[in-house]
Design a protein around this motif. Sequence first.
Motif, mmCIF file in Angstrom:
data_model
loop_
_atom_site.group_PDB
_atom_site.id
_atom_site.type_symbol
_atom_site.label_atom_id
_atom_site.label_comp_id
_atom_site.label_asym_id
_atom_site.label_seq_id
_atom_site.Cartn_x
_atom_site.Cartn_y
_atom_site.Cartn_z
ATOM 1 N N ASP A 82 0.820 -1.214 0.000
ATOM 2 C CA ASP A 82 0.000 0.000 0.000
ATOM 3 C C ASP A 82 0.854 1.264 0.000
ATOM 4 O O ASP A 82 0.452 2.291 -0.544
ATOM 5 C CB ASP A 82 -0.889 0.035 1.249
ATOM 6 N N ILE A 83 2.025 1.173 0.665
ATOM 7 C CA ILE A 83 2.870 2.355 0.853
ATOM 8 C C ILE A 83 4.299 2.016 0.439
ATOM 9 O O ILE A 83 4.860 1.022 0.900
ATOM 10 C CB ILE A 83 2.880 2.809 2.324
ATOM 11 N N LEU A 84 4.857 2.854 -0.416
ATOM 12 C CA LEU A 84 6.251 2.701 -0.838
ATOM 13 C C LEU A 84 6.998 3.953 -0.419
ATOM 14 O O LEU A 84 6.643 5.060 -0.821
ATOM 15 C CB LEU A 84 6.311 2.510 -2.356
ATOM 16 N N VAL A 85 8.035 3.779 0.416
ATOM 17 C CA VAL A 85 8.842 4.911 0.862
ATOM 18 C C VAL A 85 10.252 4.765 0.294
ATOM 19 O O VAL A 85 11.036 3.927 0.747
ATOM 20 C CB VAL A 85 8.891 5.012 2.403
ATOM 21 N N ASN A 86 10.550 5.566 -0.708
ATOM 22 C CA ASN A 86 11.876 5.565 -1.321
ATOM 23 C C ASN A 86 12.768 6.517 -0.523
ATOM 24 O O ASN A 86 12.824 7.719 -0.803
ATOM 25 C CB ASN A 86 11.778 5.983 -2.792
ATOM 26 N N ASN A 87 13.433 5.942 0.471
ATOM 27 C CA ASN A 87 14.184 6.745 1.423
ATOM 28 C C ASN A 87 15.696 6.629 1.272
ATOM 29 O O ASN A 87 16.428 7.565 1.559
ATOM 30 C CB ASN A 87 13.791 6.338 2.851
ATOM 31 N N VAL A 88 16.172 5.479 0.827
ATOM 32 C CA VAL A 88 17.628 5.254 0.823
ATOM 33 C C VAL A 88 18.355 6.340 0.036
ATOM 34 O O VAL A 88 17.863 6.824 -0.984
ATOM 35 C CB VAL A 88 17.957 3.855 0.254
ATOM 36 N N GLY A 89 19.501 6.733 0.554
ATOM 37 C CA GLY A 89 20.270 7.762 -0.141
ATOM 38 C C GLY A 89 21.664 7.885 0.446
ATOM 39 O O GLY A 89 21.943 7.388 1.536
ATOM 40 N N MET A 90 22.530 8.536 -0.290
ATOM 41 C CA MET A 90 23.873 8.818 0.204
ATOM 42 C C MET A 90 24.235 10.265 -0.099
ATOM 43 O O MET A 90 23.818 10.823 -1.126
ATOM 44 C CB MET A 90 24.912 7.874 -0.410
ATOM 45 N N TYR A 91 24.956 10.875 0.825
ATOM 46 C CA TYR A 91 25.390 12.265 0.670
ATOM 47 C C TYR A 91 26.906 12.291 0.605
ATOM 48 O O TYR A 91 27.580 11.662 1.421
ATOM 49 C CB TYR A 91 24.914 13.092 1.870
ATOM 50 N N LYS A 92 27.435 13.000 -0.366
ATOM 51 C CA LYS A 92 28.886 13.151 -0.458
ATOM 52 C C LYS A 92 29.226 14.623 -0.608
ATOM 53 O O LYS A 92 28.747 15.294 -1.519
ATOM 54 C CB LYS A 92 29.458 12.353 -1.632
ATOM 55 N N HIS A 93 30.062 15.103 0.298
ATOM 56 C CA HIS A 93 30.474 16.503 0.318
ATOM 57 C C HIS A 93 31.668 16.659 -0.625
ATOM 58 O O HIS A 93 32.792 16.328 -0.275
ATOM 59 C CB HIS A 93 30.860 16.889 1.756
ATOM 60 N N SER A 94 31.394 17.144 -1.826
ATOM 61 C CA SER A 94 32.480 17.305 -2.803
ATOM 62 C C SER A 94 32.018 18.173 -3.969
ATOM 63 O O SER A 94 30.880 18.036 -4.439
ATOM 64 C CB SER A 94 32.931 15.939 -3.336
#
Length: 234
Positions: A82-94
């Motif tokens: 019923d619910i899809l949460v696309n949350n995964v992520g990565m942050y790169k400071h560059s």
Amino acid sequence: MTNALITGATKGMGRAVAIAFAKQGINLSICSRNEQDLLDFKAEILSIAPQIQVYTLVADVSKRDDVKKFAEFTDKNMGFVDILVNNVGMYKHSFILDDSEDSFQKQVDTNLIPAYELYRFFGKRMVSVGKGHIFNICSIAAINPVVEAGVYTVTKYALLGLNKVMKLEMQPHGVKVTAIIPGSTLTDSWAGMQVDKDRMVLAEDIAAAIITIYNMSTGANVDELIVTPKFGQV
């Protein structure tokens, strides 16, 4: 019962969202690269909401094959999502000009591809029954570019663009699509830095917003929600 799939659910915003949904009595399907993290988090969730089902799979959703494996695993064990949460992520400071050769592909594979693949898999099922809600965790960088996180900004722009396409594609079928656009949020991305949590958005704030949006009336859709620190970006 209602079923939700959340990527990146053992840490940060994903973790807070999983706990919030569990408190609502919603079954969960979650994955992580770390089996012990999954086992520990599943036990924690079930201590909070023993009446729900929690399905776990060790998977690295920056790899297309693992994304598809997780989708098929969820479909087999949970049934309709019923619910899809696309949350995964990565942050790169560059800065882009200073970035490593593999940075662009890694961030595309993490910040964009899982949302795209899971949408293609579960979106068709949602269309067939005329219901569902997709949440895409974007970033304020998708609106206000962060030049010192160049590739991250580009991938979050792309995710917000994907969200807009999803919204228009799903709209005739009664499926809701929402972009959550957080500013500086206290997650593991800030590990090792000196920050004041009272000057930041908390992961629990994002979870509370998602719960409120999900519980709105059948006819209401929040297209985009921006949540930023009251004193401005950190």
